[in-house]
Design a protein around this motif. Structure first.
Motif, PDB file in Angstrom:
ATOM      1  N   PHE A   1      53.600 -88.129  27.244  1.00  0.00           N
ATOM      2  CA  PHE A   1      55.028 -88.410  27.131  1.00  0.00           C
ATOM      3  C   PHE A   1      55.868 -87.177  27.431  1.00  0.00           C
ATOM      4  CE2 PHE A   1      53.286 -91.637  24.182  1.00  0.00           C
ATOM      5  CZ  PHE A   1      53.918 -92.775  24.670  1.00  0.00           C
ATOM      6  N   ASP A   2      57.107 -87.423  27.898  1.00  0.00           N
ATOM      7  CA  ASP A   2      58.070 -86.335  27.992  1.00  0.00           C
ATOM      8  C   ASP A   2      58.821 -86.229  26.672  1.00  0.00           C
ATOM      9  OD1 ASP A   2      60.045 -88.326  27.924  1.00  0.00           O
ATOM     10  OD2 ASP A   2      60.607 -88.110  30.032  1.00  0.00           O
ATOM     11  N   GLN A   3      59.825 -85.357  26.622  1.00  0.00           N
ATOM     12  CA  GLN A   3      60.539 -85.110  25.375  1.00  0.00           C
ATOM     13  C   GLN A   3      61.463 -86.250  24.971  1.00  0.00           C
ATOM     14  OE1 GLN A   3      60.142 -81.986  23.354  1.00  0.00           O
ATOM     15  NE2 GLN A   3      58.320 -82.559  24.512  1.00  0.00           N
ATOM     16  N   HIS A   4      61.680 -87.194  25.881  1.00  0.00           N
ATOM     17  CA  HIS A   4      62.517 -88.354  25.564  1.00  0.00           C
ATOM     18  C   HIS A   4      61.673 -89.600  25.309  1.00  0.00           C
ATOM     19  CE1 HIS A   4      66.114 -86.065  26.516  1.00  0.00           C
ATOM     20  NE2 HIS A   4      65.533 -85.671  27.636  1.00  0.00           N
ATOM     21  N   PHE A   5      60.380 -89.385  25.079  1.00  0.00           N
ATOM     22  CA  PHE A   5      59.436 -90.454  24.731  1.00  0.00           C
ATOM     23  C   PHE A   5      59.204 -91.426  25.875  1.00  0.00           C
ATOM     24  CE2 PHE A   5      60.291 -90.161  19.844  1.00  0.00           C
ATOM     25  CZ  PHE A   5      59.932 -88.821  19.891  1.00  0.00           C
TER      26      PHE A   5
ATOM     27  N   ILE B   1      55.163 -84.830  14.232  1.00  0.00           N
ATOM     28  CA  ILE B   1      54.308 -86.001  14.043  1.00  0.00           C
ATOM     29  C   ILE B   1      55.115 -87.159  13.449  1.00  0.00           C
ATOM     30  CG2 ILE B   1      52.318 -86.887  12.766  1.00  0.00           C
ATOM     31  CD1 ILE B   1      51.057 -84.134  13.012  1.00  0.00           C
ATOM     32  N   VAL B   2      55.991 -86.842  12.506  1.00  0.00           N
ATOM     33  CA  VAL B   2      56.813 -87.883  11.881  1.00  0.00           C
ATOM     34  C   VAL B   2      57.693 -88.571  12.919  1.00  0.00           C
ATOM     35  CG1 VAL B   2      58.671 -88.314  10.224  1.00  0.00           C
ATOM     36  CG2 VAL B   2      56.785 -86.775   9.627  1.00  0.00           C
ATOM     37  N   GLU B   3      58.264 -87.782  13.835  1.00  0.00           N
ATOM     38  CA  GLU B   3      59.159 -88.345  14.853  1.00  0.00           C
ATOM     39  C   GLU B   3      58.434 -89.254  15.839  1.00  0.00           C
ATOM     40  OE1 GLU B   3      62.641 -85.016  15.417  1.00  0.00           O
ATOM     41  OE2 GLU B   3      60.619 -84.479  16.080  1.00  0.00           O
TER      42      GLU B   3
ATOM     43  N   GLY C   1      53.823 -94.190  18.138  1.00  0.00           N
ATOM     44  CA  GLY C   1      52.385 -94.415  17.983  1.00  0.00           C
ATOM     45  C   GLY C   1      52.006 -95.864  17.843  1.00  0.00           C
ATOM     46  N   HIS C   2      52.967 -96.717  17.482  1.00  0.00           N
ATOM     47  CA  HIS C   2      52.685 -98.153  17.381  1.00  0.00           C
ATOM     48  C   HIS C   2      52.379 -98.768  18.742  1.00  0.00           C
ATOM     49  CE1 HIS C   2      55.142 -98.447  13.366  1.00  0.00           C
ATOM     50  NE2 HIS C   2      54.060 -97.699  13.266  1.00  0.00           N
ATOM     51  N   SER C   3      52.774 -98.069  19.809  1.00  0.00           N
ATOM     52  CA  SER C   3      52.528 -98.573  21.166  1.00  0.00           C
ATOM     53  C   SER C   3      51.231 -98.045  21.764  1.00  0.00           C
ATOM     54  CB  SER C   3      53.701 -98.189  22.077  1.00  0.00           C
ATOM     55  OG  SER C   3      54.920 -98.705  21.588  1.00  0.00           O
TER      56      SER C   3
ATOM     57  N   GLN D   1      46.495 -89.412  17.576  1.00  0.00           N
ATOM     58  CA  GLN D   1      46.617 -87.975  17.373  1.00  0.00           C
ATOM     59  C   GLN D   1      47.541 -87.393  18.440  1.00  0.00           C
ATOM     60  OE1 GLN D   1      44.744 -86.370  14.619  1.00  0.00           O
ATOM     61  NE2 GLN D   1      44.877 -88.574  14.233  1.00  0.00           N
ATOM     62  N   ILE D   2      48.308 -86.370  18.053  1.00  0.00           N
ATOM     63  CA  ILE D   2      49.267 -85.764  18.955  1.00  0.00           C
ATOM     64  C   ILE D   2      48.773 -84.400  19.420  1.00  0.00           C
ATOM     65  CG2 ILE D   2      50.620 -84.641  17.140  1.00  0.00           C
ATOM     66  CD1 ILE D   2      53.153 -85.407  18.759  1.00  0.00           C
ATOM     67  N   SER D   3      49.064 -84.079  20.663  1.00  0.00           N
ATOM     68  CA  SER D   3      48.702 -82.789  21.234  1.00  0.00           C
ATOM     69  C   SER D   3      49.856 -82.322  22.112  1.00  0.00           C
ATOM     70  CB  SER D   3      47.419 -82.902  22.062  1.00  0.00           C
ATOM     71  OG  SER D   3      47.100 -81.677  22.694  1.00  0.00           O
TER      72      SER D   3
END
Length: 338
Positions: free
Chosen positions: A167-171, A23-25, A30-32, A133-135
């Motif tokens: 998103f993928d793992q590279h955001f 979540i921190v990463e 999340g600002h977008s 929120q992240i899932s």
């Protein structure tokens, strides 16, 4: 807003692999992600999510804003009023235009580069959450549709997540979280970023009013086959699933998912030899389809097909060591019994 997204709350997705960002990463990302709010005729309000895809545009689902009296976005307790709209109502992709926004646009990755079982995560504003929120989850299906592909994952989302980001793992943004199937084992679908890019070149609309229905909300028999198979699959109505999946394989013979669902139906109908043949075809077409691998191993064991089990065991073990060890035990059992 449509009620298709209602389901029990799931805080996180099913994947706990270490590669997933914390979540921190994802805080800066999340600002977008913004909350989209609407004024609905009758005096109520609707909410959804949106993704900043350029300095001027926020992408969201059209069903979030369709036939409302107006929409705006909110971020950090600030509100922003759009000055324009681009919409493809049937695809369910809309772009809200703003004076340049003070948010960083996300990078986008086309669906044609995606692979099954890639780790993904979603960010959105489910259930009126005050922050994104992240899932977590994995890609479980990639379905060619209208020149691009609909993405199915098991990264769960709730009502309010419509128009959120996958998103993928590279955001990189790989889809807009849009709709889920009904039933106890929900399938979660996202729309491709290619549709966002195409819409940027479209003319602006003058109204949020429409009579068009999103492709995923038309009568069941008019929906894509990848949607038609879900309810009979969930209900274990194997005869109905066999009929639909057979039509699907005839229409799209190179679709691994079509052969996978046909194989599942045949397994349920105890047509094991045919099921193994069609599940093998699914695996041959897509050797990253973990669900097809498991189904094939299950039927191969039933058929005492040692060669197929030995061939597929390393691939399964590479994705899930515990499952691979169980299949190794099945192989040993068959050898001891021969």
């Amino acid at each position: 807003m449509m009620r298709l997204l209602v389901l029990p709350w799931i805080l996180l997705g099913v994947s706990s692999v270490q590669a997933q960002p914390s979540i921190v990463e994802t805080l800066e990302l999340g600002h977008s992600i913004v909350m989209v709010t609407t004024d609905i005729p009758g005096g109520s309000n609707g909410r959804g999510s949106g993704v900043v895809v350029s300095p001027e545009y926020v992408a969201t689902n059209c069903h979030v804003i369709a036939n409302s009296n107006g929409a705006n976005i909110a971020k950090f307790r600030d509100g922003y009023q759009p000055i324009g709209l681009k919409a493809n109502w049937k695809r369910d992709v809309c772009l809200l235009k703003f004076d340049p926004l003070p948010f960083k646009p996300v990078s986008m990755r086309d669906s044609k580069t995606l692979q099954y079982e890639e780790e993904v995560f979603s960010l959105s504003f489910p259930a009126a959450a005050p922050v994104p929120q992240i899932s977590y989850g994995n890609i479980k299906g990639i379905y060619p549709f209208e020149g691009s592909s609909i993405v199915r994952s098991n990264a769960a989302f709730l009502m309010g997540s419509s128009g959120g980001a996958l998103f993928d793992q590279h955001f990189n943004l790989i889809g807009l979280t849009t709709f889920k199937s009904p039933g106890h084992q929900a399938f979660y679908y996202s729309l491709p970023v290619e549709w966002i890019k195409e819409l940027m070149d479209a003319p602006e609309m003058v109204s949020m009013k429409t009579n068009d229905i999103p492709f995923w909300a038309v009568p069941l028999e008019q929906r894509p086959y990848f949607m038609q198979v879900v309810i009979p699959y969930q209900n274990e109505d194997w005869a109905a699933l066999e009929a639909i999946a057979s039509q699907w394989t005839n229409k799209e013979p190179t679709s691994p998912d079509a052969w996978y669902f046909l194989g599942l139906a045949e397994e349920g109908l105890k047509k094991f030899a045919k099921a193994e043949q069609d599940l093998q075809r699914a695996y041959d077409l897509n050797q990253r389809d973990y669900d097809a691998m498991l189904a094939l191993s299950r039927v191969a064991f039933n058929q005492k097909d040692l060669a197929t089990l030995e061939a597929i065991q390393p691939a399964i073990s590479a994705m899930d060591q515990t499952e691979g060890e169980q299949i190794a035990q099945q192989i040993l059992k068959l050898k001891q019994g021969s």
